[in-house]
Structures are given as C-alpha cells and as structure tokens.
Write a protein that holds these residues in place. Sequence first.
Motif, PDB file in Angstrom:
ATOM      1  N   LEU A 302       0.802  -1.221   0.000  1.00  0.00           N
ATOM      2  CA  LEU A 302       0.000   0.000   0.000  1.00  0.00           C
ATOM      3  C   LEU A 302       0.840   1.279   0.000  1.00  0.00           C
ATOM      4  N   ILE A 303       2.148   1.136  -0.038  1.00  0.00           N
ATOM      5  CA  ILE A 303       3.011   2.317   0.070  1.00  0.00           C
ATOM      6  C   ILE A 303       2.723   3.325  -1.036  1.00  0.00           C
ATOM      7  N   HIS A 304       2.433   2.828  -2.234  1.00  0.00           N
ATOM      8  CA  HIS A 304       2.180   3.747  -3.348  1.00  0.00           C
ATOM      9  C   HIS A 304       0.993   4.649  -3.064  1.00  0.00           C
ATOM     10  N   LEU A 305      -0.020   4.127  -2.379  1.00  0.00           N
ATOM     11  CA  LEU A 305      -1.193   4.930  -2.068  1.00  0.00           C
ATOM     12  C   LEU A 305      -0.876   5.975  -1.008  1.00  0.00           C
ATOM     13  N   PHE A 306      -0.072   5.593  -0.020  1.00  0.00           N
ATOM     14  CA  PHE A 306       0.349   6.559   0.992  1.00  0.00           C
ATOM     15  C   PHE A 306       1.088   7.720   0.333  1.00  0.00           C
ATOM     16  N   ASN A 307       1.977   7.402  -0.575  1.00  0.00           N
ATOM     17  CA  ASN A 307       2.728   8.449  -1.281  1.00  0.00           C
ATOM     18  C   ASN A 307       1.794   9.354  -2.084  1.00  0.00           C
ATOM     19  N   LYS A 308       0.761   8.762  -2.679  1.00  0.00           N
ATOM     20  CA  LYS A 308      -0.212   9.551  -3.447  1.00  0.00           C
ATOM     21  C   LYS A 308      -0.956  10.530  -2.535  1.00  0.00           C
ATOM     22  N   LEU A 309      -1.302  10.073  -1.342  1.00  0.00           N
ATOM     23  CA  LEU A 309      -2.009  10.943  -0.408  1.00  0.00           C
ATOM     24  C   LEU A 309      -1.135  12.134  -0.011  1.00  0.00           C
ATOM     25  N   GLU A 310       0.148  11.880   0.216  1.00  0.00           N
ATOM     26  CA  GLU A 310       1.053  12.992   0.525  1.00  0.00           C
ATOM     27  C   GLU A 310       1.147  13.954  -0.654  1.00  0.00           C
ATOM     28  N   GLU A 311       1.166  13.417  -1.860  1.00  0.00           N
ATOM     29  CA  GLU A 311       1.215  14.264  -3.053  1.00  0.00           C
ATOM     30  C   GLU A 311      -0.040  15.132  -3.165  1.00  0.00           C
ATOM     31  N   LYS A 312      -1.172  14.631  -2.649  1.00  0.00           N
ATOM     32  CA  LYS A 312      -2.439  15.358  -2.717  1.00  0.00           C
ATOM     33  C   LYS A 312      -2.591  16.382  -1.588  1.00  0.00           C
ATOM     34  N   GLY A 313      -1.578  16.487  -0.718  1.00  0.00           N
ATOM     35  CA  GLY A 313      -1.625  17.527   0.309  1.00  0.00           C
ATOM     36  C   GLY A 313      -1.783  17.042   1.727  1.00  0.00           C
ATOM     37  N   PHE A 314      -1.958  15.733   1.928  1.00  0.00           N
ATOM     38  CA  PHE A 314      -1.992  15.220   3.294  1.00  0.00           C
ATOM     39  C   PHE A 314      -0.600  15.328   3.911  1.00  0.00           C
ATOM     40  N   GLU A 315      -0.549  15.649   5.214  1.00  0.00           N
ATOM     41  CA  GLU A 315       0.734  15.853   5.886  1.00  0.00           C
ATOM     42  C   GLU A 315       0.909  14.841   7.006  1.00  0.00           C
ATOM     43  N   LEU A 316       2.088  14.209   7.016  1.00  0.00           N
ATOM     44  CA  LEU A 316       2.394  13.212   8.024  1.00  0.00           C
ATOM     45  C   LEU A 316       2.332  13.823   9.422  1.00  0.00           C
ATOM     46  N   ASN A 317       1.612  13.141  10.316  1.00  0.00           N
ATOM     47  CA  ASN A 317       1.436  13.524  11.717  1.00  0.00           C
ATOM     48  C   ASN A 317       0.664  14.824  11.896  1.00  0.00           C
ATOM     49  N   TYR A 318       0.018  15.284  10.826  1.00  0.00           N
ATOM     50  CA  TYR A 318      -0.881  16.430  10.904  1.00  0.00           C
ATOM     51  C   TYR A 318      -2.313  15.958  10.639  1.00  0.00           C
ATOM     52  N   ASN A 319      -2.554  15.377   9.492  1.00  0.00           N
ATOM     53  CA  ASN A 319      -3.843  14.750   9.224  1.00  0.00           C
ATOM     54  C   ASN A 319      -3.686  13.382   8.568  1.00  0.00           C
ATOM     55  N   LEU A 320      -2.445  12.905   8.525  1.00  0.00           N
ATOM     56  CA  LEU A 320      -2.144  11.588   7.973  1.00  0.00           C
ATOM     57  C   LEU A 320      -1.169  10.893   8.914  1.00  0.00           C
ATOM     58  N   PHE A 321      -1.590   9.747   9.443  1.00  0.00           N
ATOM     59  CA  PHE A 321      -0.785   9.024  10.423  1.00  0.00           C
ATOM     60  C   PHE A 321      -0.592   7.594   9.937  1.00  0.00           C
ATOM     61  N   LYS A 322       0.647   7.122   9.990  1.00  0.00           N
ATOM     62  CA  LYS A 322       0.850   5.753   9.544  1.00  0.00           C
ATOM     63  C   LYS A 322       1.433   4.896  10.657  1.00  0.00           C
ATOM     64  N   ILE A 323       0.934   3.662  10.691  1.00  0.00           N
ATOM     65  CA  ILE A 323       1.327   2.666  11.679  1.00  0.00           C
ATOM     66  C   ILE A 323       1.773   1.423  10.919  1.00  0.00           C
ATOM     67  N   TRP A 324       2.847   0.813  11.354  1.00  0.00           N
ATOM     68  CA  TRP A 324       3.375  -0.355  10.657  1.00  0.00           C
ATOM     69  C   TRP A 324       2.408  -1.544  10.766  1.00  0.00           C
ATOM     70  N   ALA A 325       2.083  -2.118   9.625  1.00  0.00           N
ATOM     71  CA  ALA A 325       1.217  -3.293   9.593  1.00  0.00           C
ATOM     72  C   ALA A 325       1.744  -4.294   8.569  1.00  0.00           C
ATOM     73  N   GLY A 326       3.062  -4.371   8.484  1.00  0.00           N
ATOM     74  CA  GLY A 326       3.675  -5.185   7.451  1.00  0.00           C
ATOM     75  C   GLY A 326       3.609  -6.674   7.667  1.00  0.00           C
ATOM     76  N   TYR A 327       3.148  -7.118   8.853  1.00  0.00           N
ATOM     77  CA  TYR A 327       3.078  -8.564   9.099  1.00  0.00           C
ATOM     78  C   TYR A 327       1.819  -9.190   8.528  1.00  0.00           C
ATOM     79  N   TYR A 328       0.941  -8.390   7.940  1.00  0.00           N
ATOM     80  CA  TYR A 328      -0.254  -8.939   7.272  1.00  0.00           C
ATOM     81  C   TYR A 328       0.094  -9.296   5.839  1.00  0.00           C
ATOM     82  N   LYS A 329      -0.271 -10.500   5.427  1.00  0.00           N
ATOM     83  CA  LYS A 329       0.048 -10.981   4.070  1.00  0.00           C
ATOM     84  C   LYS A 329      -1.026 -10.553   3.084  1.00  0.00           C
TER      85      LYS A 329
END
Length: 329
Positions: A302-329
């Motif tokens: 899903l990393i590509h989608l996260f990057n797209k959201l940042e490109e659209k103006g979402f800001e990390l730790n302002y209105n966009l927060f990410k938590i590691w969930a890489g152990y899900y297949k």
Amino acid sequence: MLVSVVMPVFNGECYLKESINSVLLQTYKHFELIIVNDGSIDGTKNILSSLDDRRINIIHLEDNCGAAHALNVGIGAARGEWIAIQDADDISLPNKLEEQVRFIKEHQDVNAVGSFIECISGDTDVPKRSLHIESTRNYLSSKEHIYAYRYYLNPFCHGSVIFSKSLFHQIGGYDPQYKICYDYDLWLRMLERTFIFKIPNVLYQYRIHADSISRNNNQTINEDWLVASKYIKKSLQEKFGREPRFIVFGLTEACEDFKKISLINKIEVTSYFYEDVNEKDIMQIHKDRNADGVIFLENIRLIHLFNKLEEKGFELNYNLFKIWAGYYK
C-alpha cells in the motif's frame, strides 16, 4: 555519576547469568544493579541467591505483576539519578554505560539516550531476515526521523536506553496496563517533554525469540497499535479541543484488528477502507465526512497509495498518520 541499572525478570533462568554478567563487566564502574524478581517459578530465584556482589540489590516480589510494575518497583529503590534498563535475556556490550555517560556529560540538555542495537537469536535460530526487520529501528536515528516515525513503530529498544530518574517520575513512570509495550508508551510520553537521543553505535544486543515475531491476531491485542493510536488521538484532541474523527485505511485483516483497538481507546472511526480504494476516493471521503485524519495501516503493498495521499496535500502527523502493519500478508 551513579547509574542504577534496573533489570526485571520473570522465569528468566535461561539467559539470566549471561545478562547479569554483561552488566557486571561494564567498563564504567560507578553503577548499581537492581534485579527485580517478578514472582518467578523456575530457577531464577536460585540463580539470584547464588550471586555475591556488593553492586547487586535483589528485590523479590511474591506475585507476578508484570514487567512494568517490577520496573517501577526497581526504579523506586534506585539510588542513582540516571536509570539504565537491562532486560533479562539481552546483553549490554562492555562499553555501553561508559559511552552513554560520556554523551550525557557532553550534552547538558540530555534527559534520555539510547543506542543502535544488534538483534541475536534466542533458544531457536531466528531467520536472518527477521533479525534484520527487528533491527530497522536503527534507521531512526536523527531527531527528524524519530519524531516523524514515532507512531509508525517503537523507535527505541527498551534495554538500550538510559534516562533521567527525575523525568521518569515527572511523567508518571511505566503504565502497568501494558504487558508488552510499556516502554513504547513511556518513550511517547518522554517525547512530549523532551528529545531522546540515540548514539549511532551498537551498544546493546537484543535477543529475538521465534514466538516474539509472530502474532495470533485472534488471541492478542496489538499493543503497539494500542499505544500509537492513543497518542495519535491525543495529538488531535489537543489540536482541536474535542474528540477527533478518523478514517482508517489498510488491508482487510488489519482493519478488522484495528476495530478492536478503536473500541479500547474509544477512537471515533467514521469509515474503514480497504486496499481496493483509490486516493481520489479517500480524498473525497475525508472531505465529505469531515474526518480530522487518516490512520494508514501501512503494508508494503500500500506504500504507493500513501505516497499519493502525501502528493495530494496530506501531511504526516498532521492529518495523515501511519502505523506499521507489514506482518499482514
């Protein structure tokens, strides 16, 4: 400068002697070692009874109350103004305390400092790839990266950190409600007050066990998520002066698990969206539902989608927060 090294132990007979010796052999000599036996029922008590070293103070708790409680007890008995943590199956390299004390003396504004770690296998060999994944927190070393990714994953290995006893008491100590991530909760509270530095040298060996890198999602609550989402919610509460509303995005199984977290932390989630939604949809959803932020349960898919959201103006730790969930297949 007296350093109080505090070690909680519960049924730790396998690696206890090795862990204790790694403290006793430190090149920095002005320390005490406080070992809190948290109601062990294996050979731990016999091992501790055999120790004869004036630097060691042993506290036996009758009942097992959890590591957070044992740590609070140990720190309560500490004579030093600085607390170093030593987990009972890990190893402190000989120069750990010496390098950390030197750093503290050279930087008068320091209240806490960790270090890089090396991950080693427990009683059964852990794949090298898993050991590498567990050591990724080494990459979080600069002030900017630690703050940016503080909700993404725990940036500090518990036993690698030495901190001010005064600061510890100011923020209320360890929270015993957490059985695993009591350290992560403590670091996030510390980071609200000050910065935790990290010496870019390996000073601590963190032992990984096969069962510690797997999760049965049906039987356990992911405490990392519990802690991270608690402080994500708190940050927006303080910003808006009210209960914030979130959209949660991730793989289906991750979203289902997060529903348990939202109930415990009383997080208002207006919508859950899964991997098949695109960034335009989520932008519109965010606007229409008047959500305050997106919690992104990040998986490599899903990393590509996260990057797209940042490109659209979402800001990390302002209105966009990410938590590691890489152990899900």
